[in-house]
Scaffold this active site. Structure first.
Site, short mmCIF file in Angstrom:
data_model
loop_
_atom_site.label_atom_id
_atom_site.label_comp_id
_atom_site.label_asym_id
_atom_site.label_seq_id
_atom_site.Cartn_x
_atom_site.Cartn_y
_atom_site.Cartn_z
N HIS A 305 57.87 -37.15 9.47
CA HIS A 305 57.01 -36.26 10.25
C HIS A 305 56.00 -37.11 11.00
O HIS A 305 55.53 -38.12 10.49
CB HIS A 305 56.27 -35.28 9.34
CG HIS A 305 55.72 -34.10 10.06
ND1 HIS A 305 54.52 -34.14 10.72
CD2 HIS A 305 56.24 -32.87 10.26
CE1 HIS A 305 54.30 -32.96 11.27
NE2 HIS A 305 55.32 -32.17 11.02
N ASP A 363 61.83 -28.55 7.29
CA ASP A 363 63.20 -28.23 7.73
C ASP A 363 64.26 -28.59 6.70
O ASP A 363 65.40 -28.20 6.83
CB ASP A 363 63.48 -28.97 9.05
CG ASP A 363 62.56 -28.47 10.14
OD1 ASP A 363 61.73 -29.26 10.61
OD2 ASP A 363 62.62 -27.27 10.44
C1 SDX Z 1 59.06 -30.33 12.85
O1 SDX Z 1 54.84 -31.81 14.99
C2 SDX Z 1 55.04 -30.91 14.12
O2 SDX Z 1 54.14 -30.42 13.51
C3 SDX Z 1 56.48 -30.47 13.97
C4 SDX Z 1 56.73 -29.42 12.89
C5 SDX Z 1 56.07 -28.12 13.23
O3 SDX Z 1 55.83 -27.32 12.30
O4 SDX Z 1 55.85 -27.84 14.43
O5 SDX Z 1 56.26 -29.88 11.64
C6 SDX Z 1 58.22 -29.11 12.75
O6 SDX Z 1 59.48 -30.66 13.93
C7 SDX Z 1 59.29 -31.19 11.63
C8 SDX Z 1 60.07 -32.52 11.95
C9 SDX Z 1 61.55 -32.16 12.03
N1 SDX Z 1 62.33 -33.30 12.55
C10 SDX Z 1 63.23 -33.93 11.74
O7 SDX Z 1 63.38 -33.69 10.54
C11 SDX Z 1 64.07 -34.96 12.48
C12 SDX Z 1 64.14 -36.24 11.62
N2 SDX Z 1 62.81 -36.88 11.64
C13 SDX Z 1 62.53 -37.76 12.68
O8 SDX Z 1 63.32 -37.91 13.75
C14 SDX Z 1 61.10 -38.30 12.73
O9 SDX Z 1 60.65 -38.43 11.45
C15 SDX Z 1 60.11 -37.50 13.57
C16 SDX Z 1 60.58 -37.42 14.98
C17 SDX Z 1 59.94 -36.15 12.99
C18 SDX Z 1 58.77 -38.22 13.53
O10 SDX Z 1 58.99 -39.51 13.91
P1 SDX Z 1 57.78 -40.38 14.54
O11 SDX Z 1 56.48 -40.01 13.94
O12 SDX Z 1 57.89 -40.33 16.01
O13 SDX Z 1 58.05 -41.79 13.97
P2 SDX Z 1 59.23 -42.67 14.40
O14 SDX Z 1 60.36 -41.86 14.98
O15 SDX Z 1 58.68 -43.79 15.21
O16 SDX Z 1 59.73 -43.21 12.97
C19 SDX Z 1 58.94 -44.17 12.28
C20 SDX Z 1 59.95 -45.05 11.56
C21 SDX Z 1 61.06 -45.56 12.48
O17 SDX Z 1 61.48 -46.81 11.98
P3 SDX Z 1 60.94 -48.14 12.75
O18 SDX Z 1 61.21 -47.95 14.24
O19 SDX Z 1 59.45 -48.19 12.43
O20 SDX Z 1 61.74 -49.25 12.13
O21 SDX Z 1 60.61 -44.27 10.55
C22 SDX Z 1 61.99 -44.21 10.84
C23 SDX Z 1 62.19 -44.59 12.30
O22 SDX Z 1 63.46 -45.20 12.48
N3 SDX Z 1 62.38 -42.80 10.63
C24 SDX Z 1 63.46 -42.41 9.98
C25 SDX Z 1 63.40 -40.99 9.97
N4 SDX Z 1 62.30 -40.59 10.62
C26 SDX Z 1 61.66 -41.72 11.04
N5 SDX Z 1 64.49 -43.10 9.39
C27 SDX Z 1 65.44 -42.34 8.79
N6 SDX Z 1 65.46 -40.97 8.74
C28 SDX Z 1 64.44 -40.29 9.32
N7 SDX Z 1 64.44 -38.94 9.26
#
Ligand code: SDX
Length: 428
Positions: A305, A363
């Site tokens: 998140h 989710d």
């Molecule tokens: C919702 O904003 C809100 O409030 C949203 C929400 C709401 O109520 O409105 O809460 C609802 O959207 C919840 C989130 C649902 N999305 C997912 O479950 C999709 C999977 N999660 C991700 O794609 C990710 O975690 C995000 C997009 C949600 C957040 O990512 P960020 O904060 O942009 O961070 P990032 O993508 O830069 O990730 C940080 C690191 C990365 O590694 P590095 O580049 O630092 O090496 O963590 C890793 C990412 O590769 N990473 C994951 C991961 N999520 C982040 N690795 C594996 N699996 C994951 N799910």
């Protein structure tokens, strides 16, 4: 805590005010930065930017705290109904009995949609994603309600708010019915908001539909959990669209578009599809390896998140609601749930996920729960949108009474070509 800070640029010392909120991080007010320095701030993805001031929802990502108007989400999910939370988010206080009755009656009296709207659905492929239908028909409401589209009139804003909260579930149920080739079911105002939604989705003219109270009670909780979440991507989209003073239906339709994405509201559908693809507990290590591989763009959907760097407080309540529904429906031995529980256990003890602060978000369990209720995966984000319409409306209303509200118009860091002469085609 200081009320100002200084920036030294090109030998010039610029004073920047600091604004302090009730709780949470203070902000450096950079509104005059460009005027006083000729510099913009740079923050792709707005990871360090407060786009507005708001008193609706507060999140502490490190402590896993979520408050709606100061009330803890766990308490509201346990003690409130969705419509009562809707009143709270929009008006700022929990309603007394009289106010609640006035509000819920007003919503009930707007649940039907204009008969002509039914024909919109006939233009869609039945197999099309229901969110494609929703962002179209919600926007199309602006063709029917010109009488309540003046966003600068508080009375018209109230009428539009109540119309949206009342009609979005009806439109959502119609999108579902259309996609499965069943007739639309009219609202039944003798039912509660959540019972009515289940009835419009699952009743058929041929038999009497019986509400399962465990399911409708769980849906109250699920809608409360999804109602609002500060300045998330879709709420920020609604605010940006609404800053042009466009009619409310167009602004909310923009929210549907942003929420649909798999990184945002579409994650519950993606999470369930991922769990089904993993298929059994023995396959989990292979997928954990893929999620950790920097060269593999696979992510554990339902994990991580932008704000919560500890457990999403909604995930705990969602997990409990999941057990209640599966138990009530006799589906506790659900294979997908077994994979989810084992995946969560492994991920919560794996250094990669701990180091990156990746925890299950709301989710992760919502997909399993909604699937057990009988909704297909493509309807999960539609239910998310039904609930989040309340949050979008609350922020939409708040911005029009905010003296700082103005047309949103971000700037950029230009890295393209500088001015150059045009060259005729025969000389290129
Ligand atoms: C919702 O904003 C809100 O409030 C949203 C929400 C709401 O109520 O409105 O809460 C609802 O959207 C919840 C989130 C649902 N999305 C997912 O479950 C999709 C999977 N999660 C991700 O794609 C990710 O975690 C995000 C997009 C949600 C957040 O990512 P960020 O904060 O942009 O961070 P990032 O993508 O830069 O990730 C940080 C690191 C990365 O590694 P590095 O580049 O630092 O090496 O963590 C890793 C990412 O590769 N990473 C994951 C991961 N999520 C982040 N690795 C594996 N699996 C994951 N799910």
């Amino acid at each position: 805590m200081s009320d100002k800070c200084y920036l030294e640029i090109d030998g010039k010392k610029i004073e920047l005010p600091i604004k302090k909120g009730t709780v949470g991080p203070s902000v450096i007010d950079v509104r005059d930065l460009y005027k006083n320095s000729g510099y913009f701030t740079f923050d792709p993805g707005f990871t360090s930017t407060a786009s507005c001031q708001s008193d609706i929802c507060y999140i502490d990502g490190d402590k896993g705290v979520l408050l709606y108007r100061g009330y803890e989400i766990e308490k509201l999910a346990e003690k409130s109904s969705f419509l009562e939370v809707a009143y709270l988010l929009i008006n700022g206080e929990l309603p007394n009995k009289d106010k609640y009755i006035e509000f819920s009656d007003a919503i009930k009296n707007h649940t039907m949609v204009h008969e002509q709207i039914r024909s919109f659905y006939n233009g869609f492929r039945r197999g099309g994603h229901p969110m494609a239908m929703m962002l179209a028909v919600v926007g199309a409401l602006s063709a029917f309600y010109a009488d309540s589209s003046n966003v600068n009139d508080p009375k018209e804003r109230e009428i539009s708010s109540r119309r949206m909260i009342a009609k979005v579930p009806t439109l959502a149920a119609m999108a579902y019915k259309y996609s499965i080739g069943q007739p639309f079911i009219y609202p039944d105002n003798d039912l509660s908001y959540c019972e009515n939604f289940l009835h419009m989705c699952f009743a058929v003219p041929a038999t009497k539909y019986k509400i399962n109270k465990s399911v409708s009670n769980a849906l109250e909780k699920i809608f409360i959990l999804h109602a609002d979440h500060e300045q998330n991507a879709s709420t920020s989209t609604v605010r940006l669209a609404a800053s042009s003073a466009v009619n409310p239906f167009a602004s909310i339709s923009a929210g549907f578009s942003a929420l649909w994405g798999p990184l945002h509201g579409g994650a519950n559908e993606a999470a369930l599809n991922m769990l089904k693809k993993i298929g059994s507990v023995k396959n989990i290590p292979e997928y954990i390896k893929k999620a950790k591989d920097p060269n593999d763009n696979f992510r554990l959907m339902g994990f991580g998140h932008r704000v919560y760097k500890s457990y999403d407080p909604r995930a705990k309540v969602m997990q409990k609601a999941c057990y209640e529904v599966l138990d009530a429906l006799g589906k506790k031995n659900d294979e997908v749930l077994k994979v989810a529980l084992e995946l969560e256990k492994i991920a919560l003890n794996d250094d990669y996920f701990i180091q990156k602060k990746l925890y299950p978000n709301i989710d992760f369990y919502s997909g399993i729960t909604l699937s057990a209720m009988g909704f297909p995966p493509e309807m999960f984000v539609v239910l998310f949108a039904v609930a989040r319409t309340v949050g979008w409306i609350a922020h939409w209303s708040e911005m029009y009474s905010d003296p700082l509200n103005k047309l949103n118009r971000p700037r950029q860091l230009y890295i393209g070509k500088n001015k150059r002469e045009f060259v005729d085609q025969d000389k290129r």
